[in-house]
Design an enzyme around this catalytic site. Sequence first.
Site, mmCIF file in Angstrom:
data_model
loop_
_atom_site.group_PDB
_atom_site.id
_atom_site.type_symbol
_atom_site.label_atom_id
_atom_site.label_comp_id
_atom_site.label_asym_id
_atom_site.label_seq_id
_atom_site.Cartn_x
_atom_site.Cartn_y
_atom_site.Cartn_z
ATOM 1 N N SER A 12 0.837 -1.197 0.000
ATOM 2 C CA SER A 12 0.000 0.000 0.000
ATOM 3 C C SER A 12 0.874 1.250 0.000
ATOM 4 O O SER A 12 2.084 1.179 0.224
ATOM 5 C CB SER A 12 -0.927 -0.010 1.223
ATOM 6 N N GLU A 14 1.021 5.698 0.941
ATOM 7 C CA GLU A 14 0.454 6.770 1.766
ATOM 8 C C GLU A 14 0.695 8.136 1.146
ATOM 9 O O GLU A 14 1.771 8.428 0.639
ATOM 10 C CB GLU A 14 1.082 6.727 3.162
ATOM 11 N N ASP A 105 -1.785 13.715 17.673
ATOM 12 C CA ASP A 105 -1.246 14.706 18.599
ATOM 13 C C ASP A 105 -2.242 15.840 18.777
ATOM 14 O O ASP A 105 -2.950 16.209 17.840
ATOM 15 C CB ASP A 105 0.078 15.277 18.067
ATOM 16 N N PHE A 212 12.244 14.650 10.303
ATOM 17 C CA PHE A 212 11.146 13.714 10.563
ATOM 18 C C PHE A 212 11.533 12.705 11.641
ATOM 19 O O PHE A 212 10.756 12.413 12.551
ATOM 20 C CB PHE A 212 10.780 12.947 9.289
ATOM 21 N N HIS A 262 4.262 -0.920 3.407
ATOM 22 C CA HIS A 262 3.447 0.300 3.292
ATOM 23 C C HIS A 262 4.406 1.452 3.001
ATOM 24 O O HIS A 262 5.255 1.788 3.833
ATOM 25 C CB HIS A 262 2.689 0.548 4.600
#
Length: 281
Positions: A12, A14, A105, A212, A262
């Site tokens: 998959s 994102e 968050d 990140f 993913h």
Amino acid sequence: MNTQSKFPKQFSCEFFPPKSEKGADKLHNTLEALAKLEPAYFSVTFGAGGSTQEGTFDTVKEIQEKGYEAAPHLSCIGGTRDSIRALLDKYMSIGVKRIVALRGDLPSGMRDRGDFRYANELVEFIRAETGDQLKLEVAAYPEIHPQAPNAKKDVRNFVRKVKAGANAAITQYFYNVDAYFYFVDECEKQDVDIPIIPGIMPIINYSQLTRFSDMCGAEIPRWIRKRLESFGDDKASILAFGEEVVTDLCRKLLDGGAPGLHFYTMNQTAPTEKLWRNLDL
């Protein structure tokens, strides 16, 4: 070989919601290109900063209208039962069959945590509201959630989400294959019996990756950091090295029994497409 190998392989991709017209055009092109690879679904993260679901909904709607399966990320923090129920109804009305259920968050400046504290409570709520109509994916952290007090409690928290009704899990990205397999082993000791799918972050931009990783607690192994630093502004070398490293990571995961991958595409076509073809998926 761990018991993850018994699950069918699932691949998959994102996306994140675009913030401008130019970004929307780019995502449109990326979607059309990656759809040719026939991933099982495309997940879509929150709007900017996790503060709004509107951008997520619009992107999910576009994917669904083009005939592909979309899985919106649904954050419960700051939400109420009524607001989450309304959002579920909205998604299901456009044919969504899969949700990535997350705590999320608390947006900056918002003090009210809402009706839910943790993702397992969101999973329980969705199951109570929709039964088995939706497939629910939850997050997993092979290198331990940055807010977890220790590894044992982190696994315990993950198990709660599974027992609440999750169908599968997607991990935070990582570059240490042993972290994934050790995490899977620990989960299996707790009778976890769902696919735990590795999240894969292509290496595109070193400074962005460092930022990140610092935020989410993902470790960049020292040898990878040092090699990337040595390339300076040589983008071609960064991309070539990143492709080699991540392809090797993916091969080791799949050979070891991981039930799919993913890809965190960053709304770009080429990095994910190259990995996909390198792996003959």
